[in-house]
Design a protein around this motif. Structure first.
Motif, PDB file in Angstrom:
ATOM      1  N   GLU A 151       1.258  -1.313  -0.165  1.00  9.52           N
ATOM      2  CA  GLU A 151       0.268  -0.339   0.682  1.00  9.52           C
ATOM      3  C   GLU A 151       0.716   1.305  -0.207  1.00  9.52           C
ATOM      4  O   GLU A 151       0.314   1.942  -0.561  1.00  9.52           O
ATOM      5  CB  GLU A 151      -0.521  -0.050   1.439  1.00  9.52           C
ATOM      6  N   LYS A 152       2.082   0.927   0.741  1.00 10.94           N
ATOM      7  CA  LYS A 152       3.210   2.451   0.578  1.00 10.94           C
ATOM      8  C   LYS A 152       3.832   2.927  -0.468  1.00 10.94           C
ATOM      9  O   LYS A 152       4.438   3.753  -0.980  1.00 10.94           O
ATOM     10  CB  LYS A 152       3.674   2.247   2.239  1.00 10.94           C
TER      11      LYS A 152
ATOM     12  N   CYS B 269       2.211   3.245  -5.004  1.00 10.61           N
ATOM     13  CA  CYS B 269       1.198   4.765  -4.885  1.00 10.61           C
ATOM     14  C   CYS B 269       2.497   5.339  -6.673  1.00 10.61           C
ATOM     15  O   CYS B 269       3.168   5.299  -6.538  1.00 10.61           O
ATOM     16  CB  CYS B 269       1.920   5.233  -4.141  1.00 10.61           C
ATOM     17  N   THR B 270       1.322   6.663  -6.611  1.00  8.53           N
ATOM     18  CA  THR B 270       1.737   7.001  -8.282  1.00  8.53           C
ATOM     19  C   THR B 270       2.714   7.911  -8.259  1.00  8.53           C
ATOM     20  O   THR B 270       3.953   7.708  -8.689  1.00  8.53           O
ATOM     21  CB  THR B 270       0.733   8.087  -8.163  1.00  8.53           C
ATOM     22  N   SER B 271       3.397   8.192  -6.551  1.00  6.57           N
ATOM     23  CA  SER B 271       4.654   9.020  -6.793  1.00  6.57           C
ATOM     24  C   SER B 271       5.523   8.104  -6.273  1.00  6.57           C
ATOM     25  O   SER B 271       6.545   8.800  -7.121  1.00  6.57           O
ATOM     26  CB  SER B 271       4.322   9.424  -5.210  1.00  6.57           C
TER      27      SER B 271
ATOM     28  N   ASP C  45      -1.262   5.376 -13.040  1.00  7.28           N
ATOM     29  CA  ASP C  45      -1.544   5.202 -12.034  1.00  7.28           C
ATOM     30  C   ASP C  45      -2.528   3.951 -10.779  1.00  7.28           C
ATOM     31  O   ASP C  45      -1.549   3.647 -11.061  1.00  7.28           O
ATOM     32  CB  ASP C  45      -3.364   5.517 -12.904  1.00  7.28           C
ATOM     33  N   VAL C  46      -2.959   3.913 -10.110  1.00 13.11           N
ATOM     34  CA  VAL C  46      -3.004   3.570  -9.270  1.00 13.11           C
ATOM     35  C   VAL C  46      -4.235   3.806  -8.599  1.00 13.11           C
ATOM     36  O   VAL C  46      -4.838   4.637  -7.827  1.00 13.11           O
ATOM     37  CB  VAL C  46      -2.525   3.192  -8.032  1.00 13.11           C
TER      38      VAL C  46
ATOM     39  N   THR D  96      -7.643   1.711  -5.961  1.00 13.40           N
ATOM     40  CA  THR D  96      -7.471   0.522  -4.555  1.00 13.40           C
ATOM     41  C   THR D  96      -8.472  -0.658  -5.431  1.00 13.40           C
ATOM     42  O   THR D  96      -9.556  -0.168  -5.251  1.00 13.40           O
ATOM     43  CB  THR D  96      -7.684   1.000  -3.808  1.00 13.40           C
TER      44      THR D  96
ATOM     45  N   PRO E  62      -3.788  -2.507  -3.648  1.00 14.25           N
ATOM     46  CA  PRO E  62      -3.364  -1.558  -4.690  1.00 14.25           C
ATOM     47  C   PRO E  62      -3.060  -1.773  -6.345  1.00 14.25           C
ATOM     48  O   PRO E  62      -1.953  -2.135  -6.889  1.00 14.25           O
ATOM     49  CB  PRO E  62      -1.650  -0.761  -4.075  1.00 14.25           C
TER      50      PRO E  62
ATOM     51  N   SER F 115      -1.935  -1.087 -10.364  1.00 14.95           N
ATOM     52  CA  SER F 115      -1.517  -0.306 -11.060  1.00 14.95           C
ATOM     53  C   SER F 115      -2.597  -0.394 -12.558  1.00 14.95           C
ATOM     54  O   SER F 115      -2.454  -1.488 -13.105  1.00 14.95           O
ATOM     55  CB  SER F 115       0.430  -0.459 -11.266  1.00 14.95           C
TER      56      SER F 115
END
Length: 252
Positions: free
Chosen positions: A221-222, A225-227, A238-239, A241, A246, A248
């Motif tokens: 989950e961490k 992510c997009t960043s 883009d991600v 849920t 998560p 992608s």
């Protein structure tokens, strides 16, 4: 625990890994992700002593990998490298039996036969155990190689891109089997993956790498992510849920 302290690797004078500090413990599945050339395969190869380190120290349960006898190390960890070359006239059961060699040194006992039978059962190979390796599909061959690693009876199993060349059915089935092994057999599985969504669904921990360094190390989950993914792969992903995972959308 597998511990890497200030580990660097250079191959033919080219730096591949730079000052890696990492602890791998606690069972479950740890996925290594990142672009080609990030150092993922080199990392698992260094842990298994398939490539030499240029600096630093790697230990497995306190044993220095560089100094530990091969048989002792082979009882602690097993590795399935990318290289898929296996003698074609071996039967499936014979290949899986090779996983027991660090234990029986050529004289298999009852416990070795039992371990092979268990591996054949878990990886769904019983019905093809007498088939020759060169008659198998790619998915069956990868399952047989993974079963050999499992039969080795180690606490740690290192798998370098085991989903290569597998269709979506065989890839999903192999990942589900590995998840079962991690959950029910208390094995620690470290796996190099290119498919982010397999990592999202099946891994407990994801280590993202780029240019020989670790960019992120946390839960799916961490990390997914997009960043973070942009810093790892160099473009925006883009991600969403889906079913709590998560996922992608990197094909869009």
């Amino acid at each position: 625990m597998i511990e890497l302290q200030n580990v660097s690797v250079a191959l033919s004078g080219v730096p591949i890994l730079s000052d890696i500090n990492l602890e791998l413990s606690g069972g479950g599945i740890t996925a290594l992700i990142g672009p080609n050339g990030a150092g993922k395969s080199t990392l698992v190869s260094a842990i298994a002593r398939l490539v030499p380190t240029s600096a630093g120290r790697i230990t497995v349960d306190g044993l220095d990998v560089a100094q530990t006898p091969t048989r002792t190390l082979a009882r602690r960890l097993a590795i399935m490298p990318q290289d898929n070359v296996v003698a074609g006239r071996l039967k499936v059961a014979e290949l899986v039996q090779f996983g027991r060699f660090p234990h029986h040194q050529g004289r298999p006992a009852a416990e070795d036969h039992a371990a092979v039978e268990e591996a054949l059962t878990i990886f769904d190979l019983l019905d093809i155990k007498e088939k020759f390796i060169d008659t198998l599909s790619g998915g069956q061959r990868q399952r047989a190689r993974a079963a050999m690693c499992f039969a080795q009876g180690t606490d740690y199993i290192l798998l370098d891109e085991p989903l290569n060349s597998l269709d979506i059915f065989y890839a999903r089935e192999l990942m589900r089997t590995l998840r079962h092994v991690a959950d029910t057999k208390q094995r620690s599985i470290i796996i190099v993956l290119h498919d982010l969504n397999h990592a999202a669904v099946h891994a407990d921990r994801i280590i993202a790498m780029r240019d020989g360094s670790i960019i992120a190390d946390s839960t799916p989950e961490k990390v997914l992510c997009t960043s973070v993914l942009q810093s790892v792969f160099g473009f925006e992903i883009d991600v969403e849920t889906i079913a709590g995972k998560p996922i992608s959308l990197h094909f869009l």
